[in-house]
Design an enzyme around this catalytic site. Structure first.
Site, PDB file in Angstrom:
ATOM      1  N   ASP A   1      38.527 -15.385  16.147  1.00 23.76           N
ATOM      2  CA  ASP A   1      38.597 -13.984  15.731  1.00 23.76           C
ATOM      3  C   ASP A   1      37.393 -13.204  16.241  1.00 23.76           C
ATOM      4  O   ASP A   1      37.517 -12.053  16.669  1.00 23.76           O
ATOM      5  CB  ASP A   1      38.691 -13.862  14.206  1.00 23.76           C
ATOM      6  CG  ASP A   1      38.660 -12.402  13.804  1.00 23.76           C
ATOM      7  OD1 ASP A   1      39.590 -11.680  14.190  1.00 23.76           O
ATOM      8  OD2 ASP A   1      37.686 -11.960  13.156  1.00 23.76           O
TER       9      ASP A   1
ATOM     10  N   LYS B   1      39.843 -15.014   8.342  1.00 22.21           N
ATOM     11  CA  LYS B   1      38.492 -15.188   7.812  1.00 22.21           C
ATOM     12  C   LYS B   1      38.531 -15.477   6.314  1.00 22.21           C
ATOM     13  O   LYS B   1      37.782 -16.311   5.807  1.00 22.21           O
ATOM     14  CB  LYS B   1      37.650 -13.942   8.101  1.00 22.21           C
ATOM     15  CG  LYS B   1      37.272 -13.856   9.584  1.00 22.21           C
ATOM     16  CD  LYS B   1      36.576 -12.561   9.947  1.00 22.21           C
ATOM     17  CE  LYS B   1      37.538 -11.409  10.017  1.00 22.21           C
ATOM     18  NZ  LYS B   1      37.080 -10.227  10.707  1.00 22.21           N
TER      19      LYS B   1
ATOM     20  N   ARG C   1      39.177  -6.758  21.572  1.00 21.24           N
ATOM     21  CA  ARG C   1      40.050  -5.660  21.127  1.00 21.24           C
ATOM     22  C   ARG C   1      39.279  -4.347  21.045  1.00 21.24           C
ATOM     23  O   ARG C   1      39.808  -3.273  21.342  1.00 21.24           O
ATOM     24  CB  ARG C   1      40.652  -6.001  19.750  1.00 21.24           C
ATOM     25  CG  ARG C   1      41.714  -7.098  19.829  1.00 21.24           C
ATOM     26  CD  ARG C   1      42.028  -7.653  18.450  1.00 21.24           C
ATOM     27  NE  ARG C   1      42.413  -6.625  17.520  1.00 21.24           N
ATOM     28  CZ  ARG C   1      42.161  -6.657  16.201  1.00 21.24           C
ATOM     29  NH1 ARG C   1      41.522  -7.673  15.658  1.00 21.24           N
ATOM     30  NH2 ARG C   1      42.559  -5.681  15.425  1.00 21.24           N
TER      31      ARG C   1
ATOM     32  N   HIS D   1      38.903  -8.235  -0.600  1.00 28.09           N
ATOM     33  CA  HIS D   1      38.531  -7.678   0.700  1.00 28.09           C
ATOM     34  C   HIS D   1      38.963  -6.218   0.733  1.00 28.09           C
ATOM     35  O   HIS D   1      40.097  -5.900   0.398  1.00 28.09           O
ATOM     36  CB  HIS D   1      39.228  -8.436   1.843  1.00 28.09           C
ATOM     37  CG  HIS D   1      38.972  -7.806   3.179  1.00 28.09           C
ATOM     38  ND1 HIS D   1      37.828  -8.047   3.901  1.00 28.09           N
ATOM     39  CD2 HIS D   1      39.690  -6.899   3.890  1.00 28.09           C
ATOM     40  CE1 HIS D   1      37.862  -7.327   5.013  1.00 28.09           C
ATOM     41  NE2 HIS D   1      38.981  -6.620   5.026  1.00 28.09           N
TER      42      HIS D   1
HETATM   43  N1  URA Z   1      38.498  -5.807  10.149  1.00 24.12           N
HETATM   44  C1  URA Z   1      38.667  -7.046  10.639  1.00 24.12           C
HETATM   45  O1  URA Z   1      38.063  -8.004  10.164  1.00 24.12           O
HETATM   46  N2  URA Z   1      39.511  -7.214  11.666  1.00 24.12           N
HETATM   47  C2  URA Z   1      40.201  -6.207  12.226  1.00 24.12           C
HETATM   48  O2  URA Z   1      40.956  -6.451  13.133  1.00 24.12           O
HETATM   49  C3  URA Z   1      40.009  -4.927  11.707  1.00 24.12           C
HETATM   50  C4  URA Z   1      39.154  -4.740  10.662  1.00 24.12           C
END
Ligand code: URA
Length: 425
Positions: free
Chosen positions: A161, A187, A168, A82
């Site tokens: 999320d 994730k 957020r 990632h």
């Molecule tokens: N990428 C994500 O998946 N989540 C975050 O909070 C910030 C960047």
């Protein structure tokens, strides 16, 4: 449980209990905790932080909000990467087939670009016919047949999320390190990979501009991985200048294909090979074929072609090309001492390569090609950048983004971050 008690506890600097965390994440996902209550809690977390135990539990609760994928039917170990995102970061494109060619399976769920950083799915969608949406069964078929799959995450993965990230985004709470770390790791753990390598970018073109918070983010994610039994390693890497020469969608696919053909820019090759070695070691395959060999002998290219075909794409089809171009030339002779990643990313975005809102389309052909990189000697009048767009009206604002992004001096060396700054395990 009462949402107000949980908010007050975090507001006053207390650690949340596992039961409070499980409850608030679940109740928010079900709609029983209101958006404004979760907004207040997210702000309290941003201001007061979370302990390692809290952030691990928060991640666990977000994973538990949805499904968890399982690749145990495969005959080889899984490993994934990632990246926190950057300008010209096309590394997933050569990396996934490369690691598959060396013997591991790569189940990668990727995203689309927003703002000045590009998204892997947008890049791959510039290949005619290629399809990002696959069912779980299709993902398994592609993985079993080719060793690598790159596709969009389905709605069932960490739904807490998705809801929290959108909140957020509009409440000034994206920047909380525990919330970023738990968002990314929930994730990746739900995706079911057996090992994970994180590429945490540092510099103007990255989410984290400075090394200290990037390091803290990397350490937090590595700790979450360890607490969940997921072998996780992080590299801190440079994003003060663009990665490679191409920034956009189709132009980045073309550069990735050059790398898979044994060529391509040195920085892209170096980072791809370093990440591949980390992914193979984390997967428990330290004696796998060396990634540099798999790039040179064409085996990674073979996997790439099969992977693209398996998702409906034609690897031989011409890639989209933007209708217009504008060449930016060196105003003086000297050494290019600065080529700022953020400025180039913003220019590519304004040319149409990125989107301002999630629902906007991207232009596949738009982007920037860098003909020189920091440290190169350039001659007055030589091309520095070529801008590509479908419409000439996009050039002036892209040029504005570049007005402070470059510096040519008579002599002198650029002050650059090392490509690989550190390794955190
Ligand atoms: N990428 C994500 O998946 N989540 C975050 O909070 C910030 C960047």
């Amino acid at each position: 449980m009462d949402a107000i008690d949980v908010i007050r506890a975090k507001r006053d600097g207390a650690a949340l209990s596992p039961a409070q965390i499980d409850w608030v994440v679940d109740a928010y996902t079900r709609g029983a905790v209101a958006e404004e209550q979760m907004a207040a809690l997210a702000m309290a977390i941003l201001l007061n932080g979370m302990s390692r135990a809290e952030v691990s539990r928060w991640t666990e609760a977000m994973i538990a909000s949805g499904e968890r994928m399982d690749w145990s039917a495969l005959d080889r170990p899984t490993t994934d990467k990632h990246s926190t995102g950057g300008v010209g970061d096309k590394i997933t494109l050569p990396l996934a087939p490369l690691v598959a060619a060396c013997g591991a399976a790569v189940p990668q769920l990727s995203g689309r670009g927003l703002g000045h950083t590009g998204g892997t799915l947008d890049k791959l969608e510039s290949i005619p016919g290629w399809r990002a949406s696959l069912s779980g069964a299709e993902m398994l078929d592609v993985l079993a047949a080719t060793g690598a799959v790159v596709c969009a995450a389905g709605g069932g993965l960490a739904p807490a999320d998705r809801k929290l990230y959108a909140l957020r985004d509009v409440t000034g709470t994206v920047e909380s390190i525990p919330l970023i770390a738990s968002s990314i790791m929930s994730k990746k753990i739900a995706e079911g990979t057996g090992a994970l390598v994180l590429d945490v970018k540092v510099g103007s073109g990255a989410f984290m501009k400075a090394e200290a918070p990037a390091r803290e983010l990397a350490e937090t994610m590595v700790a979450i991985g360890a607490d969940h039994g997921l072998r996780t390693v992080a590299l801190l890497t440079a994003m003060d200048r663009p990665l490679g020469a191409a920034v956009g969608n189709a132009v980045e696919v073309a550069e990735a294909v050059e790398v898979l053909s044994g060529g391509g820019p040195a920085d892209v090759v170096e980072l791809t090979v370093a990440l591949a070695r980390e992914m193979l070691a984390a997967a428990g395959l330290p004696d796998a074929k060396d990634p540099a060999t798999a790039l040179a002998d064409g085996s990674a290219m073979d996997v790439w072609r099969r992977m693209i075909v398996a998702q409906g794409g034609n690897p031989d089809a011409p890639l989209p090309v933007a209708r217009e171009e504008h060449v930016l030339r060196a105003p003086a002779s000297g050494v290019l001492t600065r080529l700022d990643a953020y400025g180039v990313g913003l220019a590519a975005w304004r040319l149409g390569a990125g989107r301002a809102r999630k629902e906007d389309p991207v232009s596949f052909g738009a982007g920037v090609i860098c003909h020189a990189k920091p440290g190169d000697t350039v001659r007055e009048g030589a091309p520095l950048l070529t801008l590509h767009a479908d419409d000439t009206s996009r050039f002036p604002r892209a040029l504005d983004a570049l007005s402070d992004a470059m510096e040519i001096t008579d002599s002198g060396a650029p002050d650059l971050l090392p490509l690989i700054i550190d390794r955190i395990a």
